[in-house]
Design an enzyme around this catalytic site. Sequence first.
Site, mmCIF file in Angstrom:
data_model
loop_
_atom_site.group_PDB
_atom_site.id
_atom_site.type_symbol
_atom_site.label_atom_id
_atom_site.label_comp_id
_atom_site.label_asym_id
_atom_site.label_seq_id
_atom_site.Cartn_x
_atom_site.Cartn_y
_atom_site.Cartn_z
ATOM 1 N N GLY A 3 0.827 -1.203 0.000
ATOM 2 C CA GLY A 3 0.000 0.000 0.000
ATOM 3 C C GLY A 3 0.857 1.246 0.000
ATOM 4 N N SER A 5 1.863 3.258 -2.404
ATOM 5 C CA SER A 5 1.773 4.256 -3.475
ATOM 6 C C SER A 5 1.077 5.539 -3.048
ATOM 7 C CB SER A 5 1.045 3.661 -4.690
ATOM 8 O OG SER A 5 -0.287 3.314 -4.347
ATOM 9 N N SER A 6 0.452 5.538 -1.862
ATOM 10 C CA SER A 6 -0.223 6.759 -1.400
ATOM 11 C C SER A 6 -0.434 6.714 0.100
ATOM 12 C CB SER A 6 -1.590 6.917 -2.101
ATOM 13 O OG SER A 6 -2.459 5.861 -1.732
ATOM 14 N N GLY A 7 -0.902 7.824 0.649
ATOM 15 C CA GLY A 7 -1.292 7.893 2.052
ATOM 16 C C GLY A 7 -0.180 7.595 3.040
ATOM 17 N N ARG A 28 -1.265 -1.932 -6.213
ATOM 18 C CA ARG A 28 -1.900 -2.440 -7.442
ATOM 19 C C ARG A 28 -1.699 -1.521 -8.632
ATOM 20 N NH1 ARG A 28 -7.901 -3.294 -5.409
ATOM 21 N NH2 ARG A 28 -7.350 -1.294 -4.471
ATOM 22 N N LYS A 32 0.567 4.910 -10.314
ATOM 23 C CA LYS A 32 0.749 5.558 -9.008
ATOM 24 C C LYS A 32 2.100 5.183 -8.403
ATOM 25 C CE LYS A 32 -3.798 6.391 -6.938
ATOM 26 N NZ LYS A 32 -4.682 5.975 -5.825
ATOM 27 N N ASP A 57 -1.607 -7.413 -6.364
ATOM 28 C CA ASP A 57 -2.659 -7.365 -5.353
ATOM 29 C C ASP A 57 -2.279 -8.334 -4.239
ATOM 30 O OD1 ASP A 57 -4.945 -7.602 -3.789
ATOM 31 O OD2 ASP A 57 -6.313 -7.410 -5.487
ATOM 32 N N SER A 136 -2.985 -0.994 11.641
ATOM 33 C CA SER A 136 -4.388 -1.192 11.978
ATOM 34 C C SER A 136 -5.077 0.173 11.933
ATOM 35 C CB SER A 136 -4.495 -1.858 13.356
ATOM 36 O OG SER A 136 -5.836 -2.044 13.727
ATOM 37 N N TYR A 150 -15.470 -2.625 8.499
ATOM 38 C CA TYR A 150 -14.065 -2.208 8.580
ATOM 39 C C TYR A 150 -13.398 -2.606 9.896
ATOM 40 C CZ TYR A 150 -10.122 1.131 8.604
ATOM 41 O OH TYR A 150 -8.874 1.710 8.671
ATOM 42 N N LYS A 154 -9.615 -4.761 11.169
ATOM 43 C CA LYS A 154 -8.508 -4.108 11.857
ATOM 44 C C LYS A 154 -8.282 -4.704 13.253
ATOM 45 C CE LYS A 154 -7.286 -1.194 8.652
ATOM 46 N NZ LYS A 154 -5.944 -1.281 8.038
#
Length: 296
Positions: A3, A5-7, A28, A32, A57, A136, A150, A154
């Site tokens: 994960g 590629s961002s955030g 994925r 990005k 993925d 998490s 959600y 977590k």
Amino acid sequence: VTGGSSGIGKCIAIECYKQGAFITLIARDENKLLQTKKEIEKYSVNDKQVVLCISVDVSKDYEQVENVLKQAQEKLGPVDMLVNCAGTSVTGKFEDIEVNSFERLMAVNYLGSVYPSRAVIATMKERRMGRIVFVSSQAGQLGLFGYTAYSPTKFALRGLAEALQMEVKPYNIYVTVAYPPDTDTPGFAEESKTKPLETKLISETSSVCQAEQVARVIVKDAIQGNFNSSVGSDGYMLSILTSGMSPVTSITEGLQQVVCMGIFRIVGLFYLGSFDSIVRRCMMQREKSEIADKTE
């Protein structure tokens, strides 16, 4: 960094790169990834540093995840730290959420952390060193209105982390579970578009953090080998309240939990009361609106 590629994932990658690390970004979206690679490379501290991008993925096919991580280790060497940051969110009332969303979130948020961790653990054990981070959420410490799909995913990460830490600690491998609050990321912005009113009002009781700040805390805690990683005073309180039988890094941390638990429980009950009040008010307003619509 999955994960990455961002955030938060991207900010963690940048933070590690600033400290001289070689980075493998896994996500994925290939476009990005390439954009993020260029952004990260601006922070290099020496000419030898490399940013490798892998488009896969992590939640679907374990063998594929295992193969790409083997390729990454052949190019950059064994993994010193794995950061599991791939995740997604769906908000809504329990009965309104599509059933396949529960399956998809468990696949991405839980299995998407299991598969990469499973792929690197053997090598870490052989080397007698390593760090594994599970990102998490505060929604993985406290179940809230709108997060029935959600939150469980977590919460599951904590159970995995606790069991795994007990297995790998003798091998000098340390597991960290990070519980970031609402954080200003593209994912959070997307989630906010579909949040129920109750969820929005509850979320507004605490401030939104910046991804860079959250990343710095997570990287620092992972390097130090801390099991829990939290941000801010709310995060600290939640970590104390939900410590239960989780591992402690030091005697001081354990004593803080023992001393503060009762006081924080009282504060927590006030929070829970205010959340229940928000839900009741929203329900009453909705019922009044429905009655008014019927009488018109």
